[in-house]
Design a protein around this motif. Structure first.
Motif, mmCIF file in Angstrom:
data_model
loop_
_atom_site.group_PDB
_atom_site.id
_atom_site.type_symbol
_atom_site.label_atom_id
_atom_site.label_comp_id
_atom_site.label_asym_id
_atom_site.label_seq_id
_atom_site.Cartn_x
_atom_site.Cartn_y
_atom_site.Cartn_z
ATOM 1 N N GLN A 1 3.270 0.326 2.473
ATOM 2 C CA GLN A 1 2.540 1.274 1.622
ATOM 3 C C GLN A 1 2.753 2.713 2.063
ATOM 4 O O GLN A 1 2.851 3.622 1.235
ATOM 5 N N ALA B 1 -2.390 9.285 0.130
ATOM 6 C CA ALA B 1 -2.391 7.820 0.113
ATOM 7 C C ALA B 1 -1.533 7.268 1.244
ATOM 8 O O ALA B 1 -1.867 6.247 1.858
ATOM 9 N N ALA B 2 -0.427 7.952 1.541
ATOM 10 C CA ALA B 2 0.422 7.517 2.651
ATOM 11 C C ALA B 2 -0.339 7.616 3.967
ATOM 12 O O ALA B 2 -0.282 6.718 4.810
ATOM 13 N N ARG C 1 6.952 -1.134 -6.173
ATOM 14 C CA ARG C 1 5.489 -1.173 -6.107
ATOM 15 C C ARG C 1 4.949 -2.475 -6.700
ATOM 16 O O ARG C 1 3.975 -3.036 -6.197
ATOM 17 N N ASN D 1 4.259 5.189 -0.724
ATOM 18 C CA ASN D 1 3.414 6.309 -1.163
ATOM 19 C C ASN D 1 4.081 7.639 -0.863
ATOM 20 O O ASN D 1 4.032 8.577 -1.672
ATOM 21 N N TRP D 2 4.681 7.736 0.297
ATOM 22 C CA TRP D 2 5.347 8.998 0.661
ATOM 23 C C TRP D 2 6.524 9.278 -0.285
ATOM 24 O O TRP D 2 6.708 10.412 -0.732
ATOM 25 N N ALA E 1 -2.876 4.764 4.249
ATOM 26 C CA ALA E 1 -2.228 3.498 4.599
ATOM 27 C C ALA E 1 -1.846 3.477 6.081
ATOM 28 O O ALA E 1 -1.967 2.447 6.751
ATOM 29 N N LYS F 1 2.835 10.798 -2.798
ATOM 30 C CA LYS F 1 1.386 10.610 -2.624
ATOM 31 C C LYS F 1 1.064 10.714 -1.134
ATOM 32 O O LYS F 1 0.843 9.715 -0.439
ATOM 33 N N ASP F 2 1.016 11.959 -0.641
ATOM 34 C CA ASP F 2 0.881 12.180 0.789
ATOM 35 C C ASP F 2 -0.445 11.656 1.332
ATOM 36 O O ASP F 2 -0.500 11.043 2.410
ATOM 37 N N GLU G 1 6.798 8.396 -3.272
ATOM 38 C CA GLU G 1 6.256 8.771 -4.579
ATOM 39 C C GLU G 1 5.526 10.109 -4.550
ATOM 40 O O GLU G 1 4.998 10.546 -5.579
ATOM 41 N N GLU H 1 2.529 -4.859 -4.611
ATOM 42 C CA GLU H 1 1.199 -5.272 -5.075
ATOM 43 C C GLU H 1 1.029 -6.786 -4.961
ATOM 44 O O GLU H 1 -0.047 -7.286 -4.626
#
Length: 836
Positions: free
Chosen positions: A566, A578-579, A539, A570-571, A582, A575-576, A573, A543
């Motif tokens: 991303q 956020a994925a 990450r 995100n997936w 993106a 973070k569905d 991590e 960034e």
């Protein structure tokens, strides 16, 4: 019946012993008897006559059959045979002798048709009149007679016409009124299921599922092509059959003879020339064909070929683009090389010019290389290599925009073809040939080969570039070389070397902003650490990629790559949402690039994203709409799409199709040196064999992937494939192969994807590390499991994709290490020691 009637023309064709029952088509014929006409229209060898013969054999209806030939173009002869055919079905149909009277031809013909219509109308049963090979009829009087017959057809008569071309019989009117049914080429071609039944039960050829899929793909459902294949396969052993399947093409002597006699030879000289000159094109367009041939009428010829069912396939609804049937195209190219080899460079040159003029640079490059126009190819590669961004980078390096068409002369003066095509001549890279002035151009060529997926060739150029050369003293130049070289090693699968390539410039990169190659530099680092499942580090680099994207608003292609990265970070991590956000951003950016490849790539990412979140139907729709052809699976530009397609096939339980596709992808990746792709493909192959109920093959594929991946420490390549792979890894763990590494992989799976964390039991005194003086290697364990499963050396070689001699060597080592004399004792000893 007239005495000079040839009675064999009135009988249906005899069915081959290998004929396959086609219930879906028989049902269609049965259900449309209430209409006036059924038309079967398809190229030669698509089984029209065989289907009608089967239909007759399965029904008790009254049939009249007439096989037409060129001699039937005389109206009187045609009528004689027409009445004779109907008389076979019902002896009260009699030929009208007055037809033969001179001076009354048109009126007499009309009267004869009226007589035939009235006589059949009085029949108590329905008669089905089949006119086979109607495409040989060109006489307009005969066509008018058939139109009259159709216009006044009684309910007792159903007309069936089988032809290679659409007959001129006012069919639009019948079609609009719902008075006709049609079976066309796409209906008559064998489905994959029918091809499998044909080889397994009809022809009784001993082929693997993958070989059957390959032949079906090559023949594109062409029935006669598959029959020709079976005739040749029966004489071959297993090894020869495998070689034959891989080499089956339109250049095969028997296929070529059939296509020449039935398809090519009957055409006019002008059309034959058109077919040969356009055979070098993967896609056909009217304007393109006119430009390549140097003649007009390109669109007219294409429409004629389509109307004539001459093995041409439309690629869009508007009929703007076509392609030749695979085997027919190969036949034409083979004949062109034999008959007019001197024309080939000119044809490629014209094609390259047309594609360049129409903004299709990849195709322009392809034809320039095929036509051996090396300077032109290098010029075009320069145009396409990373578009304007790529040229800007090299403008900084050289102080001017490079033109590869002229700047490579010094480097490749001795042998341009070798330099561009294979670079097999070591002297081209000697220090006295590879001068300082050519380092920057070698970097450009390396980058261009990398974009084409030709990693071996790319590395040959890149590794010869000297970072200490004067051109590479600035920050931009150094980042250009290092980021390109690290990307090359990343694609090769050499993750540690890719990181080591970047590390010397980390401090330099951190001090730079707005440098053209910073995005690529950080993007490579992100991918390396993502693959190691070091998500926090990944990450950080992503960034930095995003920061460079914001500083360079003129490079939307960077934004697309950043958003796609991303999605998966995100997936990973968890973070569905956020994925998904993106993914949406990437879908918004792609259309702004005016780049069809980017749009297709984003759609493939969406399909894979849908699979991950359980929306399999959405992914299946993508697969249907993408139009991916198996014969194009070697196209590196569409590699992500084809790997996504393989996953969709697996989700749909189409194991054989998925494995066939993966075989092609793996062959291409191995040849080009794309080790990272090879590992991903082997993992998918394991899943495919598992779904196909081939546990030994699944184990072997995954064990091979694990052994290949261990040294570089791959993690995400395994855990991204989900719970099914977790279960397979547990089996590998139980075998003792790469014990610590497999345990690390199992521990890395998300808790939600497995019921409980799996732990491998520590080695016991009965396991190989203690019981054997010399332990078995991971590869020997793979071979041992397959030996115990009863596979012969040749089968093991096919499963592991190695030579039979290599398997023999492993088996000899296994017997020696286990202290046994044969394979049976080896299997027993292995079970005793809990090796399998």
């Amino acid at each position: 019946m007239a005495p000079d009637i040839l009675k064999t023309k009135l009988n249906p064709r005899s069915l081959r012993s290998s004929h396959i029952h086609r219930p879906r088509l028989i049902k269609s014929l049965d259900h449309n008897l209430d209409r006036k006409l059924t038309l079967l229209c398809a190229p030669a060898g698509f089984g029209k006559s065989a289907l009608l013969s089967e239909w007759i054999s399965l029904n008790n209806l009254h049939f009249a059959w007439l096989s037409l030939d060129q001699n039937d173009n005389d109206p009187l002869t045609f009528l004689e045979y027409l009445f004779a055919a109907c008389q076979v079905a019902w002896d009260r149909v009699a030929y009208t002798e007055s037809v033969s009277q001179p001076g009354t031809m048109p009126a007499a013909l009309q009267a004869a048709i009226v007589t035939l219509t009235n006589t059949i109308a009085a029949h108590e049963h329905q008669i089905i009149l089949i006119l086979d090979n109607y495409h040989v009829i060109s006489n307009t009087l005969i066509h008018r007679m058939i139109v009259q017959l159709l216009d006044n057809l009684s309910a007792q008569l159903h007309l069936v016409i089988a032809a290679r071309t659409v007959p001129p019989l006012s069919l639009a009117r019948l079609r609009a009124r719902g008075q006709m049914s049609e079976l066309r080429t796409d209906d008559l071609r064998f489905t994959q299921v029918e091809t499998t039944e044909f080889f397994q039960h009809g022809s009784r050829c001993e082929l693997t599922d993958a070989q059957i899929v390959e032949l079906h793909t090559r023949a594109e459902g062409w029935v006669e092509g598959l029959h020709i294949a079976t005739l040749l396969l029966h004489e071959l052993n297993a090894e020869q059959r495998a070689r034959f399947v891989g080499e089956f093409s339109g250049g095969n002597r028997y296929v070529a003879d059939y296509l020449f006699e039935e398809v090519f030879a009957p055409q006019s000289g002008e059309l034959q020339t058109f077919l040969l000159q356009t055979s070098l094109l993967d896609r056909l367009n009217g304007l393109l064909c006119s430009f390549v041939t140097g003649q007009g009428h390109g669109q007219e010829h294409l429409e004629f070929l389509e109307e004539g069912n001459l093995f041409i396939v439309p690629l869009d609804e508007q009929r703007n683009w076509y392609r030749y049937h695979l085997l027919f195209g190969e036949f034409l190219r083979h004949r062109l090389h034999q008959s007019y080899p001197d024309q080939i460079p000119l044809l490629h040159s014209r094609a390259s010019q047309w594609y360049e003029q129409n903004g299709l640079l990849p195709e322009a490059i392809q034809h320039a290389l095929a036509g051996q126009e090396w300077d032109r190819a290098m010029y075009l590669i320069d145009q396409i290599a990373d578009s304007t961004l790529m040229r800007d980078r090299f403008a900084v390096i050289n102080g001017k925009e490079p033109r590869l068409s002229t700047a490579t002369n010094e480097l490749y003066a001795a042998d341009p073809p070798e330099a561009v095509d294979s670079l097999t001549n070591p002297r081209l890279l000697r220090s006295d040939v590879f001068t300082e002035q050519t380092h920057a151009n070698a970097l450009a060529l390396g980058r261009a080969h990398l974009r084409l997926g030709q990693v071996h060739k790319a590395e040959q150029f890149l590794s010869a570039v000297n970072l200490a050369a004067p051109q590479f003293q600035g920050a931009t130049a150094q980042l250009a070389l290092v980021s390109t070289l690290s990307e090359c090693r990343l694609i090769q699968g050499r993750l540690h070397l890719a990181l080591a390539t970047c590390e010397p410039l980390l401090a330099l990169a951190s001090a730079q902003t707005r440098q053209p190659y910073l995005f690529n530099f950080y993007c490579n680092l992100h991918h390396i650490h993502y693959e190691w499942n070091q998500l926090q580090v990944a990450r950080q680099y992503l960034e930095r990629c995003l920061a460079e994207m914001e500083r360079n608003e003129s490079a939307p292609s960077w934004a697309l790559e950043a958003y796609l990265a991303q999605v998966w970070l995100n997936w990973a991590e968890g973070k569905d949402a956020a994925a998904g956000a993106a993914m949406h951003k990437a879908e918004q950016v792609a259309p702004t690039l005016a780049d069809a490849e980017s749009v297709r790539k984003v759609k493939a990412h969406r399909a894979r994203f849908d699979l991950r979140r359980g929306a399999a139907q959405s992914a299946a729709r993508w697969a249907q709409e993408a139009g991916l052809k198996l014969q194009n699976a070697g196209d590196y530009g569409a590699q992500f799409e084809y790997l996504t397609l393989a996953r969709v096939m697996l989700a749909q339980k189409e194991a054989a199709s998925a494995l066939h596709l993966l075989d092609q992808l793996q062959s291409s990746a191995v040849e080009a040196g794309r080790g990272k792709d090879v590992i991903e493909i082997m993992v998918l192959r394991a899943l495919g064999h598992k779904l196909g109920n081939e546990p030994n093959a699944a184990f072997a594929a995954l064990a091979q992937a694990v052994c290949e991946a261990e040294q570089e420490g791959y993690v995400r390549a395994f855990i991204d494939e989900g719970p099914l792979l977790h279960a397979l890894l547990q089996q590998v763990a139980a075998s003792g192969i790469t014990r610590l590494y497999v345990q690390k992989l199992l521990d890395s799976f998300p808790q939600t994807s497995t019921a409980t964390k799996s732990t491998i039991k520590p080695a016991t005194p009965t396991e190989p590390a203690v019981s054997l003086v010399e332990p078995l290697s991971p590869r020997e364990l793979e071979v041992l499991r397959l030996v115990a499963a009863g596979q012969a050396n040749r089968e093991i070689a096919q499963t592991l994709h190695v030579a039979t001699s290599t398997v023999k060597k492993h088996v000899g080592n296994i017997l020696a290490k286990l202290g046994v004399r044969n394979r049976t004792r080896a299997a027993a000893k292995a079970r005793e020691l809990r090796l399998i």
